[in-house]
Design a protein around this motif. Sequence first.
Motif, short mmCIF file in Angstrom:
data_model
loop_
_atom_site.label_atom_id
_atom_site.label_comp_id
_atom_site.label_asym_id
_atom_site.label_seq_id
_atom_site.Cartn_x
_atom_site.Cartn_y
_atom_site.Cartn_z
N MET A 80 -9.12 -83.99 -19.37
CA MET A 80 -9.23 -84.51 -18.01
C MET A 80 -10.60 -84.32 -17.40
SD MET A 80 -5.58 -83.55 -16.20
CE MET A 80 -5.69 -81.79 -16.44
N GLY A 81 -11.51 -83.71 -18.15
CA GLY A 81 -12.83 -83.43 -17.60
C GLY A 81 -12.82 -82.32 -16.57
N PHE A 82 -11.81 -81.46 -16.66
CA PHE A 82 -11.65 -80.34 -15.74
C PHE A 82 -12.28 -79.12 -16.40
CE2 PHE A 82 -9.19 -77.04 -13.49
CZ PHE A 82 -9.27 -77.51 -12.18
N THR A 83 -13.60 -79.04 -16.37
CA THR A 83 -14.33 -78.00 -17.10
C THR A 83 -15.37 -77.33 -16.19
OG1 THR A 83 -15.92 -79.67 -17.89
CG2 THR A 83 -14.04 -79.19 -19.31
N GLY A 84 -16.05 -76.35 -16.75
CA GLY A 84 -17.06 -75.63 -15.99
C GLY A 84 -16.58 -74.23 -15.63
N GLU A 85 -17.45 -73.45 -14.99
CA GLU A 85 -17.13 -72.06 -14.68
C GLU A 85 -15.97 -71.95 -13.70
OE1 GLU A 85 -18.22 -69.28 -16.13
OE2 GLU A 85 -19.16 -70.72 -17.49
N ALA A 86 -15.96 -72.78 -12.66
CA ALA A 86 -14.87 -72.74 -11.69
C ALA A 86 -13.54 -73.07 -12.36
CB ALA A 86 -15.14 -73.70 -10.54
N ALA A 87 -13.55 -74.01 -13.28
CA ALA A 87 -12.33 -74.39 -13.99
C ALA A 87 -11.82 -73.25 -14.86
CB ALA A 87 -12.57 -75.63 -14.84
N LYS A 88 -12.73 -72.50 -15.49
CA LYS A 88 -12.32 -71.36 -16.31
C LYS A 88 -11.67 -70.28 -15.45
CE LYS A 88 -15.74 -71.97 -20.00
NZ LYS A 88 -16.92 -71.39 -20.69
N VAL A 89 -12.23 -70.04 -14.27
CA VAL A 89 -11.61 -69.08 -13.35
C VAL A 89 -10.25 -69.60 -12.89
CG1 VAL A 89 -11.85 -67.90 -11.14
CG2 VAL A 89 -13.86 -68.27 -12.57
N PHE A 90 -10.17 -70.88 -12.60
CA PHE A 90 -8.91 -71.50 -12.18
C PHE A 90 -7.84 -71.30 -13.25
CE2 PHE A 90 -6.06 -75.15 -12.37
CZ PHE A 90 -5.60 -75.25 -11.07
N ASP A 91 -8.19 -71.54 -14.52
CA ASP A 91 -7.22 -71.41 -15.61
C ASP A 91 -6.61 -70.02 -15.65
OD1 ASP A 91 -7.85 -73.98 -16.27
OD2 ASP A 91 -8.94 -73.50 -18.12
N ILE A 92 -7.42 -69.00 -15.40
CA ILE A 92 -6.92 -67.63 -15.44
C ILE A 92 -6.17 -67.29 -14.16
CG2 ILE A 92 -7.61 -65.20 -15.58
CD1 ILE A 92 -9.99 -66.11 -17.30
N ALA A 93 -6.70 -67.74 -13.04
CA ALA A 93 -6.10 -67.38 -11.74
C ALA A 93 -4.70 -67.95 -11.56
CB ALA A 93 -7.01 -67.86 -10.61
N ILE A 94 -4.46 -69.18 -12.03
CA ILE A 94 -3.14 -69.78 -11.79
C ILE A 94 -2.05 -69.14 -12.64
CG2 ILE A 94 -4.09 -71.99 -11.05
CD1 ILE A 94 -3.25 -73.15 -13.77
N GLN A 95 -2.43 -68.30 -13.60
CA GLN A 95 -1.42 -67.54 -14.32
C GLN A 95 -0.66 -66.61 -13.38
OE1 GLN A 95 -3.95 -65.68 -17.27
NE2 GLN A 95 -3.62 -67.31 -18.76
N THR A 96 -1.30 -66.25 -12.28
CA THR A 96 -0.63 -65.42 -11.27
C THR A 96 0.59 -66.13 -10.71
OG1 THR A 96 -2.76 -64.43 -10.69
CG2 THR A 96 -0.97 -64.16 -9.11
N GLY A 97 0.51 -67.44 -10.56
CA GLY A 97 1.66 -68.19 -10.08
C GLY A 97 2.85 -68.05 -11.02
N ALA A 98 2.58 -68.11 -12.32
CA ALA A 98 3.65 -67.93 -13.31
C ALA A 98 4.23 -66.53 -13.23
CB ALA A 98 3.11 -68.21 -14.71
N MET A 99 3.37 -65.53 -12.95
CA MET A 99 3.86 -64.16 -12.84
C MET A 99 4.74 -63.96 -11.60
SD MET A 99 3.06 -62.74 -15.54
CE MET A 99 3.19 -64.36 -16.30
N PHE A 100 4.42 -64.67 -10.54
CA PHE A 100 5.29 -64.59 -9.36
C PHE A 100 6.68 -65.16 -9.69
CE2 PHE A 100 1.42 -64.27 -6.55
CZ PHE A 100 1.77 -63.05 -6.01
N ALA A 101 6.74 -66.09 -10.61
CA ALA A 101 8.04 -66.62 -11.04
C ALA A 101 8.84 -65.53 -11.74
CB ALA A 101 7.84 -67.82 -11.97
#
Length: 285
Positions: free
Chosen positions: A37-58
Amino acid sequence: MDPILLIKAALMGVVEGLTEFLPISSTGHLILAGSLMGFTGEAAKVFDIAIQTGAMFAVIWEYRRRLIGTVAGVAHDPVAQRFVRNLLIAFMPAAVLGLAFGKVVKLHLFHPVPVAMAFIVGGVVILFVETWHRRRYGERDLQGTRRARVESVDDMTALDALKVGCMQCLALIPGTSRSGATIIGAMVFGFSRQCATEFSFYLGIPTLMAAGAYSVWKERAALHASDLPMFAVGLVVSFFSALLCIRWLIRYVSTHDFTVFAWYRIAFGAIVLATAWGGWVSWSA
């Protein structure tokens, strides 16, 4: 905020939620989906890790009664104390190695081709362990016609927790799968399939929430206030999709093994490698 970016964030949230607890590597899928999707770069890498928190809240929501009871009883209940102790022990190896080698891993392995190779290797390992598990415990009862050594998370010793924690360290390699490493590793160490799966859920809470918080803090210079809607969408979507996945997986492991996920990993990894080497898809970091 660009609506296209929010759509991409929502799609990444779905990918995270549906793959976090399956032995197919959520990080690997996020890297591949982001590349497409072209969703790359440093901010995207942080996003990939950060949204795992949403799964943990589940996980926290699904097991809220157990977790609330543990917090309420940790001062006086030996079972609650042992549960917390085992989580801390299992959490420490990945925390130490992640701090020591996380930057190197991100630099060299957060790319589609290494992820695809890890997919294939992990799939072969799952097939091997499942074959061994069937020979040892038989076909009739997927938890074992002979009683597993560890049937419940409350049966775990400190050494059991340390072993599973060491297996979780393999997930520092993107494409390996944190849940796959902990579940399959725990099965080798004598856990029942359901116990291994449940402890993997619990262990993800401190591991991934700490990783998300640390990543956001460390890379805060690369983030901006305008990124907040993107992160919020990813977190919310990953929460709901993960909740569905958790409930489905608990039912699934009571009557099935993980062989189908092994073949999926091998096939998916092979497709990524073939398209990369053939030049059919321009995979980017």
